[in-house]
Design an enzyme around this catalytic site. Structure first.
Site, mmCIF file in Angstrom:
data_model
loop_
_atom_site.group_PDB
_atom_site.id
_atom_site.type_symbol
_atom_site.label_atom_id
_atom_site.label_comp_id
_atom_site.label_asym_id
_atom_site.label_seq_id
_atom_site.Cartn_x
_atom_site.Cartn_y
_atom_site.Cartn_z
ATOM 1 N N HIS A 137 -39.070 12.022 -49.670
ATOM 2 C CA HIS A 137 -39.920 10.990 -50.297
ATOM 3 C C HIS A 137 -41.378 11.140 -49.838
ATOM 4 C CE1 HIS A 137 -39.770 6.818 -52.348
ATOM 5 N NE2 HIS A 137 -40.977 7.326 -52.455
ATOM 6 N N ARG A 189 -37.641 7.656 -58.708
ATOM 7 C CA ARG A 189 -36.649 6.974 -57.870
ATOM 8 C C ARG A 189 -35.311 7.667 -58.100
ATOM 9 N NH1 ARG A 189 -40.417 5.342 -55.507
ATOM 10 N NH2 ARG A 189 -41.086 3.180 -55.178
HETATM 11 P P1 NAP Z 1 -46.677 3.129 -64.538
HETATM 12 O O1 NAP Z 1 -48.169 3.299 -64.569
HETATM 13 O O2 NAP Z 1 -46.090 1.777 -64.695
HETATM 14 O O3 NAP Z 1 -46.093 4.111 -65.655
HETATM 15 C C1 NAP Z 1 -44.744 4.105 -66.022
HETATM 16 C C2 NAP Z 1 -44.567 4.985 -67.253
HETATM 17 O O4 NAP Z 1 -43.165 5.034 -67.563
HETATM 18 C C3 NAP Z 1 -45.285 4.434 -68.489
HETATM 19 O O5 NAP Z 1 -45.789 5.494 -69.274
HETATM 20 C C4 NAP Z 1 -44.153 3.726 -69.227
HETATM 21 O O6 NAP Z 1 -44.322 3.625 -70.629
HETATM 22 C C5 NAP Z 1 -42.994 4.642 -68.920
HETATM 23 N N1 NAP Z 1 -41.706 3.954 -69.105
HETATM 24 C C6 NAP Z 1 -41.225 2.889 -68.429
HETATM 25 N N2 NAP Z 1 -40.010 2.544 -68.903
HETATM 26 C C7 NAP Z 1 -39.731 3.414 -69.896
HETATM 27 C C8 NAP Z 1 -38.632 3.570 -70.783
HETATM 28 N N3 NAP Z 1 -37.575 2.743 -70.735
HETATM 29 N N4 NAP Z 1 -38.685 4.565 -71.688
HETATM 30 C C9 NAP Z 1 -39.765 5.384 -71.769
HETATM 31 N N5 NAP Z 1 -40.831 5.301 -70.943
HETATM 32 C C10 NAP Z 1 -40.820 4.315 -70.037
HETATM 33 O O7 NAP Z 1 -46.090 3.731 -63.169
HETATM 34 P P2 NAP Z 1 -46.766 4.815 -62.210
HETATM 35 O O8 NAP Z 1 -47.826 4.196 -61.385
HETATM 36 O O9 NAP Z 1 -47.116 6.001 -63.020
HETATM 37 O O10 NAP Z 1 -45.536 5.124 -61.216
HETATM 38 C C11 NAP Z 1 -44.300 5.629 -61.686
HETATM 39 C C12 NAP Z 1 -43.264 5.600 -60.567
HETATM 40 O O11 NAP Z 1 -43.524 6.622 -59.610
HETATM 41 C C13 NAP Z 1 -43.264 4.323 -59.713
HETATM 42 O O12 NAP Z 1 -42.569 3.286 -60.352
HETATM 43 C C14 NAP Z 1 -42.554 4.797 -58.453
HETATM 44 O O13 NAP Z 1 -41.171 4.560 -58.556
HETATM 45 C C15 NAP Z 1 -42.802 6.300 -58.423
HETATM 46 N N6 NAP Z 1 -43.572 6.733 -57.246
HETATM 47 C C16 NAP Z 1 -43.051 7.703 -56.431
HETATM 48 C C17 NAP Z 1 -43.775 8.144 -55.338
HETATM 49 C C18 NAP Z 1 -43.235 9.254 -54.455
HETATM 50 O O14 NAP Z 1 -43.857 9.569 -53.438
HETATM 51 N N7 NAP Z 1 -42.143 9.883 -54.795
HETATM 52 C C19 NAP Z 1 -45.036 7.606 -55.053
HETATM 53 C C20 NAP Z 1 -45.535 6.617 -55.884
HETATM 54 C C21 NAP Z 1 -44.799 6.173 -56.987
HETATM 55 P P3 NAP Z 1 -45.548 2.764 -71.262
HETATM 56 O O15 NAP Z 1 -46.777 3.612 -70.973
HETATM 57 O O16 NAP Z 1 -45.230 2.697 -72.689
HETATM 58 O O17 NAP Z 1 -45.550 1.460 -70.538
#
Ligand code: NAP
Length: 315
Positions: A278, A230
């Site tokens: 995006h 984001r």
């Molecule tokens: P997820 O499974 O919830 O994984 C989030 C990761 O970030 C986890 O490893 C988490 O740690 C870590 N994290 C969160 N807060 C943190 C902090 N304060 N310090 C250190 N690490 C932290 O999410 P996801 O499914 O991988 O998706 C990630 C993001 O990608 C989404 O939230 C979305 O914004 C973005 N996205 C973008 C697109 C695009 O087209 N550009 C498409 C889809 C998604 P833990 O493992 O310890 O919980």
């Protein structure tokens, strides 16, 4: 088993409501999926679950029995902001297809930076025929901020391509062949060895502005940044300054605080920025509908909800 109507709610003006309703209906033939605007007052009074894509919270308030919402997007920061002070549970999309699409995007742009395509494009503009010194993938470290559903899939595809891979998460993790770091204290050690930094963190109070001047300065001179998470995870002014002074050699940006990115924004014309609209990992309507359908089927049969978003953590 008879079921109540399941509404699909999206942001005002969203162009794909009907195609979503059709895809969801196809995946759940035993349910009745309707766009919110097509629901009767009686259906609104009884529905317990809704499927959402950045819904208008005022419309959700018109569903008095609603217990949970299933988002068809992976990032839920807007839902958390809108619904955080209600009793509603939020389920986000976790789809292996989405993870593999994101992994493909990360690999594509990591290779773009690794093989120095921006530098070759500049050379072409100068009609300059000049092979650059080759660096092996094994000599480059790509680090992922976020080792969740998307980050871990991206890490695996980077490993297969031969890169050294590091990953950073909130909680401690151990993944074969990936050097894992966690928490604020361990971030500097990862940054110090990173050539390409890939952001796949959710946007939360803790991650807003996380990639700031201090973090960028901890990267080696000439490192590059990919943001597929984001826009607000990066402090935009700090990134601009680090690109201008050459500390960061290139940034691939798919996400911005304001989208679409206004034409007046500096990123469009910056020689060391790749702007993407995006598009890193769009939700696949067919696979996402099947996942939502399976989660709703389990809920109908057992009352059990899929894993829900932790409102306090913000993801
Ligand atoms: P997820 O499974 O919830 O994984 C989030 C990761 O970030 C986890 O490893 C988490 O740690 C870590 N994290 C969160 N807060 C943190 C902090 N304060 N310090 C250190 N690490 C932290 O999410 P996801 O499914 O991988 O998706 C990630 C993001 O990608 C989404 O939230 C979305 O914004 C973005 N996205 C973008 C697109 C695009 O087209 N550009 C498409 C889809 C998604 P833990 O493992 O310890 O919980």
């Amino acid at each position: 088993m008879t079921s109540h109507v399941i509404p699909f709610l999206a942001a005002p003006g969203y162009a794909h409501i009907q195609v979503w309703v059709e895809a969801l209906q196809k995946a759940m033939p035993d349910e009745r999926i309707l766009a919110f605007d097509a629901m009767s007052e009686e259906a609104k009074a009884t529905c317990k679950v809704a499927i959402v894509a950045n819904p208008n919270p005022d419309q959700l308030k018109q569903l008095p029995q609603l217990q949970w919402v299933h988002s068809v997007w992976a990032g839920v920061e807007r839902l958390v902001a809108d619904l955080g002070n209600t009793e509603l549970k939020i389920v986000r999309l976790i789809d292996p297809q989405l993870a593999s699409t994101m992994a493909e995007a990360v690999l594509t742009w990591a290779l773009y930076l690794h093989r120095e395509i921006p530098a070759y494009a500049r050379q072409q503009a100068q009609e300059l025929w000049q092979p650059r010194t080759y660096t092996r993938a094994q000599q480059r470290t790509v680090s992922l901020l976020g080792l969740g559903a998307l980050g871990e899939a991206a890490a695996q595809s980077l490993l297969r391509a031969g890169f050294k891979v590091c990953g950073w998460s909130r909680s401690e993790k151990s993944v074969p062949d990936i050097e894992c770091f966690d928490g604020e204290n361990e971030l500097p050690a990862m940054l110090a060895k990173t050539n390409i930094l890939v952001c796949l963190l959710p946007l939360t109070p803790d991650t807003t502005g996380l990639i700031n001047a201090r973090v960028l300065a901890q990267l080696p001179q000439g490192a590059s940044v990919i943001n597929f998470a984001r826009g607000a995870v990066i402090n935009d002014e700090d990134l601009h300054a680090a690109l201008d002074n050459g500390h960061i050699s290139h940034a691939v940006l798919d996400v911005f605080e304001t989208e679409p990115l206004p034409v007046s924004e500096w990123h469009w014309q910056h020689p060391h920025v790749s702007v993407l609209p995006h598009c890193a990992a769009p939700t696949d309507r067919v696979t996402a509908s099947l996942i939502v359908a399976e989660n709703i089927r389990r809920y109908r049969n057992s009352g059990e909800l899929p894993q829900t978003v932790d409102i306090v953590r913000g993801y």
